[in-house]
Design a protein around this motif. Structure first.
Motif, PDB file in Angstrom:
ATOM      1  N   PHE A 133       0.834  -1.204   0.000  1.00 47.60           N
ATOM      2  CA  PHE A 133       0.000   0.000   0.000  1.00 47.60           C
ATOM      3  C   PHE A 133       0.875   1.262   0.000  1.00 47.60           C
ATOM      4  O   PHE A 133       0.619   2.215  -0.740  1.00 47.60           O
ATOM      5  CB  PHE A 133      -0.928  -0.010   1.217  1.00 47.60           C
ATOM      6  N   LEU A 134       1.914   1.264   0.833  1.00 47.01           N
ATOM      7  CA  LEU A 134       2.822   2.417   0.895  1.00 47.01           C
ATOM      8  C   LEU A 134       3.568   2.607  -0.427  1.00 47.01           C
ATOM      9  O   LEU A 134       3.804   3.739  -0.855  1.00 47.01           O
ATOM     10  CB  LEU A 134       3.819   2.240   2.036  1.00 47.01           C
ATOM     11  N   PHE A 136       2.446   1.795  -3.417  1.00 47.29           N
ATOM     12  CA  PHE A 136       1.505   2.352  -4.396  1.00 47.29           C
ATOM     13  C   PHE A 136       1.269   3.843  -4.155  1.00 47.29           C
ATOM     14  O   PHE A 136       1.174   4.621  -5.110  1.00 47.29           O
ATOM     15  CB  PHE A 136       0.179   1.595  -4.337  1.00 47.29           C
ATOM     16  N   THR A 137       1.165   4.243  -2.870  1.00 46.97           N
ATOM     17  CA  THR A 137       0.945   5.662  -2.576  1.00 46.97           C
ATOM     18  C   THR A 137       2.153   6.509  -2.952  1.00 46.97           C
ATOM     19  O   THR A 137       2.022   7.722  -3.135  1.00 46.97           O
ATOM     20  CB  THR A 137       0.620   5.864  -1.077  1.00 46.97           C
ATOM     21  N   ASN A 138       3.325   5.878  -3.051  1.00 46.02           N
ATOM     22  CA  ASN A 138       4.542   6.588  -3.464  1.00 46.02           C
ATOM     23  C   ASN A 138       4.891   6.304  -4.927  1.00 46.02           C
ATOM     24  O   ASN A 138       6.027   6.507  -5.345  1.00 46.02           O
ATOM     25  CB  ASN A 138       5.710   6.195  -2.560  1.00 46.02           C
ATOM     26  N   ARG A 139       3.915   5.794  -5.670  1.00 47.10           N
ATOM     27  CA  ARG A 139       4.051   5.540  -7.103  1.00 47.10           C
ATOM     28  C   ARG A 139       5.177   4.564  -7.433  1.00 47.10           C
ATOM     29  O   ARG A 139       5.929   4.748  -8.395  1.00 47.10           O
ATOM     30  CB  ARG A 139       4.252   6.855  -7.858  1.00 47.10           C
ATOM     31  N   TRP A 141       5.393   0.942  -8.627  1.00 45.16           N
ATOM     32  CA  TRP A 141       4.440   0.004  -9.209  1.00 45.16           C
ATOM     33  C   TRP A 141       5.073  -1.379  -9.389  1.00 45.16           C
ATOM     34  O   TRP A 141       6.299  -1.514  -9.427  1.00 45.16           O
ATOM     35  CB  TRP A 141       3.949   0.531 -10.554  1.00 45.16           C
TER      36      TRP A 141
END
Length: 271
Positions: A133-134, A136-139, A141
């Protein structure tokens, strides 16, 4: 070698027992708590928050890898560490905690460490989901290198059992071993690259090479590089560290299964 393969075979033969007892063990541990099994997930998340406030905020650490923020980098490393730390300690006392079960019925004693290994996986997957999750929130991928995570996860499982069968037997033969193991793990926490990246730092190259030999570091760094798309198993120095890691596993497994099979008929008397 025969005893090692026999012990490994017992794990596959009793897989259903391991899974069933792991679920029961988790429920029994937290049955008297209001939040129950939720503590299995809250405890590691609270620790992650504390370490981030201290090392990521108070000490103002920069990005440990170019382009990778500190928080996702830290969580992808601390998740396997918290699992391995707890599992190592739980597995080391798994036999003498179940002395009643061992003495009253015919039971495959060698699966007791595996029960702890399986039981602690619930919190591990929760922490890894938080790490993803972290990312993804920091782009950050998914990439093809994520497939390496499967390999490092298997490494972790095999390493945990090798340590588990070794420590659970030594803890019976030497009653002070469990306390000594706690001190060793506290030291290894700071030597496994969990909170800071000593590769590329101001550490002397010789010291870095010594720290990289640590099998805990191999797993933590391997999972990190896989999920953050920063390296491959067959690249140098990873190939040398891979050989060293599996040598560690073989030694612990061979010695642990030998001692276990030699003394298991006397476990009740020794305890």
């Amino acid at each position: 070698m025969n005893t090692m393969f026999k012990t490994i075979g017992e794990q596959f033969a009793n897989f259903k027992i391991i899974r069933r007892m792991a679920r029961y063990d988790d429920r029994a541990t937290y049955q008297s708590h209001y939040l129950g099994l939720a503590w299995e997930f809250l405890n590691p998340l609270i620790q992650i928050g504390i370490y981030y406030l201290v090392f990521g905020v108070a000490l103002r650490r920069g990005d440990p890898m170019p382009g990778i923020p500190y928080l996702p980098w830290m969580v992808t490393g601390i998740a396997p560490w918290l699992y391995m730390n707890k599992t190592t300690l739980d597995a080391s006392k798994s036999v003498y905690q179940q002395v009643g079960l061992v003495s009253k019925m015919k039971f495959p004693v060698s699966v007791l460490p595996s029960i702890k290994i399986a039981g602690n996986l619930y919190s591990f997957w929760t922490m890894m989901a938080f790490a993803v999750f972290l990312m993804f929130t920091n782009r950050i991928w998914p990439s093809i290198s994520w497939l390496q995570f499967i390999y490092y996860f298997l490494c972790m499982m095999v390493f945990m059992y090798a340590l588990g069968i070794f420590n659970s037997t030594v803890s019976i033969l030497i009653r002070d071993w469990h306390i000594t193991l706690q001190s060793i793990l506290r030291m290894l926490f700071y030597m496994s690259g969990v909170l800071f990246n000593f590769v590329g730092s101001n550490f002397p190259p010789v010291l870095v090479r010594i720290l990289e030999v640590n099998p805990f570091y191999y797993i933590i760094n391997g999972m990190r590089e896989s999920l953050l798309s920063r390296g491959w198993i067959w690249q140098q120095p990873n190939i040398n560290l891979t050989i060293t890691f599996w040598l560690f596993v073989f030694i612990f497994m061979a010695v642990g299964t030998y001692l276990h099979n030699k003394f298991r008929s006397n476990f009740v008397d020794l305890i």
